[in-house]
Write a protein that holds these residues in place. Structure first.
Motif, mmCIF file in Angstrom:
data_model
loop_
_atom_site.group_PDB
_atom_site.id
_atom_site.type_symbol
_atom_site.label_atom_id
_atom_site.label_comp_id
_atom_site.label_asym_id
_atom_site.label_seq_id
_atom_site.Cartn_x
_atom_site.Cartn_y
_atom_site.Cartn_z
ATOM 1 N N VAL A 61 0.832 -1.203 0.000
ATOM 2 C CA VAL A 61 0.000 0.000 0.000
ATOM 3 C C VAL A 61 0.867 1.254 0.000
ATOM 4 C CG1 VAL A 61 -1.683 1.298 1.344
ATOM 5 C CG2 VAL A 61 -1.965 -1.161 1.069
ATOM 6 N N ALA A 62 1.934 1.241 0.790
ATOM 7 C CA ALA A 62 2.828 2.396 0.826
ATOM 8 C C ALA A 62 3.501 2.610 -0.532
ATOM 9 C CB ALA A 62 3.886 2.211 1.920
ATOM 10 N N HIS A 63 3.881 1.515 -1.191
ATOM 11 C CA HIS A 63 4.508 1.626 -2.516
ATOM 12 C C HIS A 63 3.541 2.225 -3.524
ATOM 13 C CE1 HIS A 63 7.555 0.413 -5.521
ATOM 14 N NE2 HIS A 63 6.513 0.205 -6.314
ATOM 15 N N LEU A 64 2.281 1.758 -3.500
ATOM 16 C CA LEU A 64 1.286 2.285 -4.431
ATOM 17 C C LEU A 64 1.019 3.771 -4.161
ATOM 18 C CD1 LEU A 64 -0.677 1.472 -6.715
ATOM 19 C CD2 LEU A 64 -2.415 1.192 -4.950
ATOM 20 N N LYS A 65 0.923 4.143 -2.884
ATOM 21 C CA LYS A 65 0.702 5.552 -2.556
ATOM 22 C C LYS A 65 1.851 6.425 -3.045
ATOM 23 C CE LYS A 65 -2.319 4.962 1.475
ATOM 24 N NZ LYS A 65 -2.456 5.167 2.936
ATOM 25 N N ALA A 66 3.073 5.893 -2.978
ATOM 26 C CA ALA A 66 4.215 6.663 -3.465
ATOM 27 C C ALA A 66 4.092 6.905 -4.969
ATOM 28 C CB ALA A 66 5.516 5.926 -3.155
ATOM 29 N N HIS A 67 3.634 5.908 -5.712
ATOM 30 C CA HIS A 67 3.411 6.091 -7.146
ATOM 31 C C HIS A 67 2.341 7.153 -7.396
ATOM 32 C CE1 HIS A 67 6.048 3.325 -9.106
ATOM 33 N NE2 HIS A 67 5.589 2.254 -8.464
ATOM 34 N N LEU A 68 1.251 7.079 -6.621
ATOM 35 C CA LEU A 68 0.152 8.027 -6.830
ATOM 36 C C LEU A 68 0.594 9.457 -6.544
ATOM 37 C CD1 LEU A 68 -2.793 5.993 -5.248
ATOM 38 C CD2 LEU A 68 -2.265 6.289 -7.660
ATOM 39 N N ARG A 69 1.433 9.631 -5.535
ATOM 40 C CA ARG A 69 1.939 10.985 -5.243
ATOM 41 C C ARG A 69 2.865 11.474 -6.356
ATOM 42 N NH1 ARG A 69 2.235 8.914 0.145
ATOM 43 N NH2 ARG A 69 4.421 8.376 -0.229
ATOM 44 N N ALA A 70 3.589 10.538 -6.972
ATOM 45 C CA ALA A 70 4.577 10.929 -7.975
ATOM 46 C C ALA A 70 3.932 11.318 -9.305
ATOM 47 C CB ALA A 70 5.579 9.802 -8.202
ATOM 48 N N VAL A 71 2.788 10.723 -9.661
ATOM 49 C CA VAL A 71 2.205 10.991 -10.978
ATOM 50 C C VAL A 71 1.455 12.312 -11.027
ATOM 51 C CG1 VAL A 71 2.000 8.556 -11.498
ATOM 52 C CG2 VAL A 71 0.094 9.711 -10.403
ATOM 53 N N CYS A 72 1.106 12.885 -9.890
ATOM 54 C CA CYS A 72 0.446 14.200 -9.833
ATOM 55 C C CYS A 72 -0.861 14.223 -10.612
ATOM 56 C CB CYS A 72 1.382 15.293 -10.350
ATOM 57 S SG CYS A 72 2.904 15.428 -9.393
ATOM 58 N N GLY A 73 -1.664 13.223 -10.499
ATOM 59 C CA GLY A 73 -2.997 13.237 -11.074
ATOM 60 C C GLY A 73 -3.034 12.722 -12.507
ATOM 61 N N PRO A 74 -4.245 12.514 -13.036
ATOM 62 C CA PRO A 74 -4.393 12.000 -14.405
ATOM 63 C C PRO A 74 -4.153 13.085 -15.444
ATOM 64 C CG PRO A 74 -6.540 12.408 -13.443
ATOM 65 C CD PRO A 74 -5.539 12.689 -12.365
ATOM 66 N N ARG A 75 -3.855 12.669 -16.660
ATOM 67 C CA ARG A 75 -3.618 13.597 -17.766
ATOM 68 C C ARG A 75 -4.887 13.710 -18.599
ATOM 69 N NH1 ARG A 75 1.330 10.169 -19.902
ATOM 70 N NH2 ARG A 75 -0.301 8.629 -19.523
ATOM 71 N N PRO A 76 -5.346 14.921 -18.912
ATOM 72 C CA PRO A 76 -6.598 15.077 -19.667
ATOM 73 C C PRO A 76 -6.543 14.441 -21.046
ATOM 74 C CG PRO A 76 -5.945 17.146 -18.641
ATOM 75 C CD PRO A 76 -4.792 16.223 -18.481
ATOM 76 N N GLU A 77 -5.335 14.375 -21.643
ATOM 77 C CA GLU A 77 -5.241 13.848 -23.003
ATOM 78 C C GLU A 77 -5.030 12.334 -23.036
ATOM 79 O OE1 GLU A 77 -1.110 15.008 -21.637
ATOM 80 O OE2 GLU A 77 -3.171 15.764 -21.488
ATOM 81 N N ALA A 78 -5.088 11.660 -21.852
ATOM 82 C CA ALA A 78 -4.819 10.217 -21.813
ATOM 83 C C ALA A 78 -5.985 9.425 -22.406
ATOM 84 C CB ALA A 78 -4.556 9.775 -20.384
ATOM 85 N N TYR A 79 -5.635 8.346 -23.110
ATOM 86 C CA TYR A 79 -6.636 7.428 -23.656
ATOM 87 C C TYR A 79 -6.976 6.401 -22.577
ATOM 88 C CZ TYR A 79 -8.806 4.061 -26.854
ATOM 89 O OH TYR A 79 -9.675 3.208 -27.472
ATOM 90 N N CYS A 80 -8.233 6.040 -22.413
ATOM 91 C CA CYS A 80 -8.699 5.167 -21.336
ATOM 92 C C CYS A 80 -7.946 3.833 -21.352
ATOM 93 C CB CYS A 80 -10.206 4.925 -21.475
ATOM 94 S SG CYS A 80 -10.873 3.791 -20.226
ATOM 95 N N ALA A 81 -7.177 3.555 -20.289
ATOM 96 C CA ALA A 81 -6.408 2.307 -20.221
ATOM 97 C C ALA A 81 -7.315 1.095 -20.120
ATOM 98 C CB ALA A 81 -5.449 2.351 -19.027
ATOM 99 N N CYS A 82 -8.483 1.268 -19.518
ATOM 100 C CA CYS A 82 -9.422 0.146 -19.390
ATOM 101 C C CYS A 82 -9.962 -0.244 -20.763
ATOM 102 C CB CYS A 82 -10.552 0.520 -18.442
ATOM 103 S SG CYS A 82 -11.822 -0.753 -18.267
ATOM 104 N N ARG A 83 -10.372 0.752 -21.547
ATOM 105 C CA ARG A 83 -10.917 0.445 -22.871
ATOM 106 C C ARG A 83 -9.833 -0.123 -23.782
ATOM 107 N NH1 ARG A 83 -13.297 4.728 -27.270
ATOM 108 N NH2 ARG A 83 -13.651 3.202 -28.935
ATOM 109 N N ALA A 84 -8.600 0.350 -23.646
ATOM 110 C CA ALA A 84 -7.505 -0.174 -24.464
ATOM 111 C C ALA A 84 -7.269 -1.649 -24.189
ATOM 112 C CB ALA A 84 -6.226 0.632 -24.200
ATOM 113 N N ASP A 85 -7.642 -2.101 -23.007
ATOM 114 C CA ASP A 85 -7.493 -3.501 -22.627
ATOM 115 C C ASP A 85 -8.783 -4.289 -22.827
ATOM 116 O OD1 ASP A 85 -6.026 -5.659 -21.742
ATOM 117 O OD2 ASP A 85 -6.604 -5.366 -19.648
#
Length: 513
Positions: free
Chosen positions: A57-81
C-alpha cells in the motif's frame, strides 16, 4: 469523452497502468514478496503478510503521489485492454462498445478482495464507475474542444439592436425591464442506498430493528474486508448473525432467495469456525481459556491414531516393552523405511533390557542395523546410527503403509516423544505399559479431556488391544497415571475405563471427532 476514431490512439497518450502484487516467498515460510509492474521498482521481501500488505500500500501511494494526477489527453487504459476490468466473464467475447466509455479522465485504484494485488490506472470515469470496488483517487476535466469553445462564446451576452426580436435562448439586454427568473434550486440529494451481500436494503423495510441489523451487518462485513489479517472466529460470528437476519427477512417478505442466502450463511459460518479450529487447534470449553495443542489439526490426530493401530497389528514380539520400542522406531522410519537413531533415544524409554530387545528385533528380521546393538548404544547425536525397517519401505508403486508425508513424520514422532518422556512419568519411573496407556488415552478423548467417544469411557477390550496387558493389570497402570497427574476421576469397571485427562495434558491430546 467522445467516440474513438481510427486515429485516436495516434493522437492521444495511452493511459498509464501499473500493478503492485503480494505473493508468498516460498513454501514452509511466512515471508512474502512485494513486486511492482514498473521495471524500475525493485522487489521487496517482508517477514509476514501484514507487513507485506503495508509495504504494498505504501509503494502504491508513493506512485500516486509521484504521478500528480491524471492527464486530460490520456486514452482510457481500461478500454484499451478491452474493458476487462468490468465486463462480465460471460460477455468477454463481445467487443467493448465505444459509447460506453466517456467522461473525464480519472486516476482509479482497484484491489482484489483477498488483498493480493493493487492496480492503479488512468481511465475514463464511466469505466471507473462500472468497475467493482474501484476508487477514484483524482480526476480532471475533459479537454476543451473548438466546438465547445464556440458554444461557450455563443452563450456570451451581446448587444442587440433596437426593435430586433429577442429569443429565450439568449440573455436579454441589460436594459430589459423584465424580471430575471430565479435560478433553479439544487436537486435534493438522493438517500444513500444501504447494501448487504449485493442486495439493496429497502428503506421502508419493517420492522425497523431488522433493517438496522441488516445495515449494521453490511457495514461490519465491509469493515472486515479492510482488515490486514483475517479473524475467522469473528467472520463465523458475522455469518451466524447474517443467517438469522436473512431468515427473518425471508419470513417478512416471503422471498425464497433470502432463505437460500440464509442457509449459505449458516454453511459459511460452520466452515469458518472449522477453519479457525484447524488453524489454531484451539477448543474453548465454556468461558475457560483455549487449548493450544501440540498437534493442531484433525488430520494430524487421525495420523497419530493410524500409527498406534498399525503398531498394534504388526509388532513382531509380545509384551508392552517390545510394543513401545517398535512404536518409536516406526515413527522414526515411517516415511521411507529408514531413519537415524542414537543410544539416548532408546535408553530414554525406560525399558528393562533395551539391548536384548534390539537384538531380538534384528534377529527376526524386522529391524536392520549396520552394526551391533552395542554400536547403536554408543552412538551420539553427531554420529547417529542409520536404521532400516524393511516392512515400512515404499513398494513398487511408491506407497507405504502410511499416507502422511515426510514433513508430518517428525511432528508425530515429536508428539509421541513428548508424551512418553513426560517429566512426571519419568520421575515416577513409569513402565512401558503405563507409557503406552498414556499414548492411547491421549488419542481417545473428547475435546475437553473426557475419555472415549462423547466422554462415555473406553472399553477394556479396546485398551488391551492397544496396551498388551491383562485386564486385571489395567488398574495398576491407571493408578500410576493418576499419581503422575495424568488422569483424574478415573474408574475401572468390568467393561470400561472412565475419567478425564488433567488440564496440563490437554495440549498433548488428539480429540475424537
Amino acid at each position: 469523452m467522445t467516440e474513438a476514431t481510427a486515429s485516436e490512439l495516434d493522437e492521444r497518450i495511452l493511459g498509464r497502468r501499473w500493478t503492485v502484487r503480494l505473493d508468498a516467498a516460498g513454501r514452509g515460510t511466512t515471508a512474502v514478496r512485494v513486486s511492482c509492474s514498473r521495471p524500475s521498482c525493485a522487489e521487496q521481501r517482508l517477514p509476514s503478510a501484514a507487513a507485506g500488505r503495508a509495504a504494498a500500500v505504501a509503494h502504491l501511494k508513493a506512485h500516486l503521489r509521484a504521478v500528480c494526477g491524471p492527464r486530460p489527453e490520456a486514452y482510457c487504459a481500461c478500454r484499451a485492454d478491452g474493458c476487462s476490468t468490468h465486463i462480465r466473464p460471460a460477455d468477454r467475447q463481445t467487443r467493448p462498445e465505444p459509447w460506453r466509455c466517456g467522461g473525464a479522465v480519472v486516476l482509479a485504484v482497484i484491489t482484489d478482495r483477498e488483498g493480493r494485488w493493487w492496480r492503479a490506472m488512468e481511465c475514463c470515469s464511466r469505466c471507473a464507475a462500472a468497475t467493482p470496488g474501484a476508487k477514484v483517487v483524482s480526476t480532471t476535466l475533459p479537454a476543451s474542444s473548438p466546438a465547445a469553445d464556440a458554444a461557450a462564446a455563443a452563450d456570451q451576452p451581446s448587444a442587440a439592436p433596437a426593435n430586433v426580436p429577442q429569443f429565450s435562448d439568449r440573455p436579454a439586454p441589460a436594459g430589459d425591464p423584465r424580471e430575471v427568473p430565479a435560478p433553479r434550486s439544487a436537486p435534493a440529494r438522493r438517500r444513500p442506498r444501504k447494501k448487504i451481500a449485493q442486495r439493496i436494503i429497502p428503506h421502508d423495510l419493517r420492522p425497523v430493528a431488522l433493517r438496522d441489523e441488516l445495515v449494521e451487518l453490511g457495514d461490519l462485513f465491509r469493515a472486515y474486508q479492510q482488515r490486514d489479517e483475517p479473524d475467522l472466529a469473528l467472520l463465523a460470528d458475522l455469518h451466524e448473525r447474517k443467517a438469522r437476519a436473512f431468515t427473518t427477512w425471508a419470513d417478512v417478505t416471503c422471498e425464497g432467495a433470502l432463505r437460500w442466502e440464509a442457509r449459505r450463511a449458516e454453511q459459511a459460518a460452520a466452515a469458518a469456525r472449522l477453519q479457525h479450529q484447524q488453524r489454531t487447534g484451539d477448543v474453548t470449553s465454556g468461558d475457560g481459556p483455549a487449548v493450544a495443542r501440540l498437534l493442531t489439526v484433525p488430520a494430524q490426530w487421525e495420523h497419530a491414531r493410524s500409527v498406534l493401530a498399525y503398531v498394534a497389528d504388526h509388532t513382531p514380539l509380545p509384551g508392552p516393552e517390545p510394543r513401545l520400542l517398535v512404536l518409536m522406531l516406526t515413527l522414526r522410519t515411517a516415511h521411507s523405511g529408514t531413519g537415524n537413531l542414537v543410544g539416548q533415544d532408546v535408553t530414554a524409554l525406560g525399558l528393562t533390557d533395551p539391548e536384548d530387545l534390539l537384538e531380538k528385533l534384528t534377529g527376526c528380521g524386522w529391524l536392520t542395523l549396520p552394526g551391533t546393538a552395542g554400536d547403536l548404544f554408543a552412538s551420539r547425536p553427531e554420529n547417529p546410527t542409520p536404521i532400516t525397517v524393511p516392512s515400512l519401505a515404499p513398494g513398487d508403486d511408491g506407497t507405504g503403509p502410511f499416507t502422511f508425508g515426510k514433513k508430518m513424520r517428525p511432528k508425530l514422532s515429536g508428539w509421541a516423544q513428548k508424551v512418553i518422556s513426560d517429566k512426571k512419568l519419568r520421575k515416577a519411573k513409569a513402565t512401558a505399559g503405563t507409557r503406552l496407556l498414556a499414548l492411547t488415552l491421549a488419542t481417545q478423548t473428547s475435546a475437553t479431556g473426557l475419555l472415549g467417544p462423547g466422554g462415555q469411557g473406553l472399553g477394556l477390550d479396546t485398551l488391551t488391544t492397544s496396551v498388551p496387558v491383562h485386564a486385571g493389570e489395567l488398574q495398576h497402570l491407571v493408578d500410576q497415571l493418576t499419581a503422575a497427574d495424568w488422569l483424574t476421576e478415573a474408574t475401572v469397571t468390568d467393561t470400561h475405563l472412565t475419567g478425564r485427562l488433567t488440564e496440563r495434558i490437554l495440549p498433548l491430546t488428539c480429540p475424537l471427532a
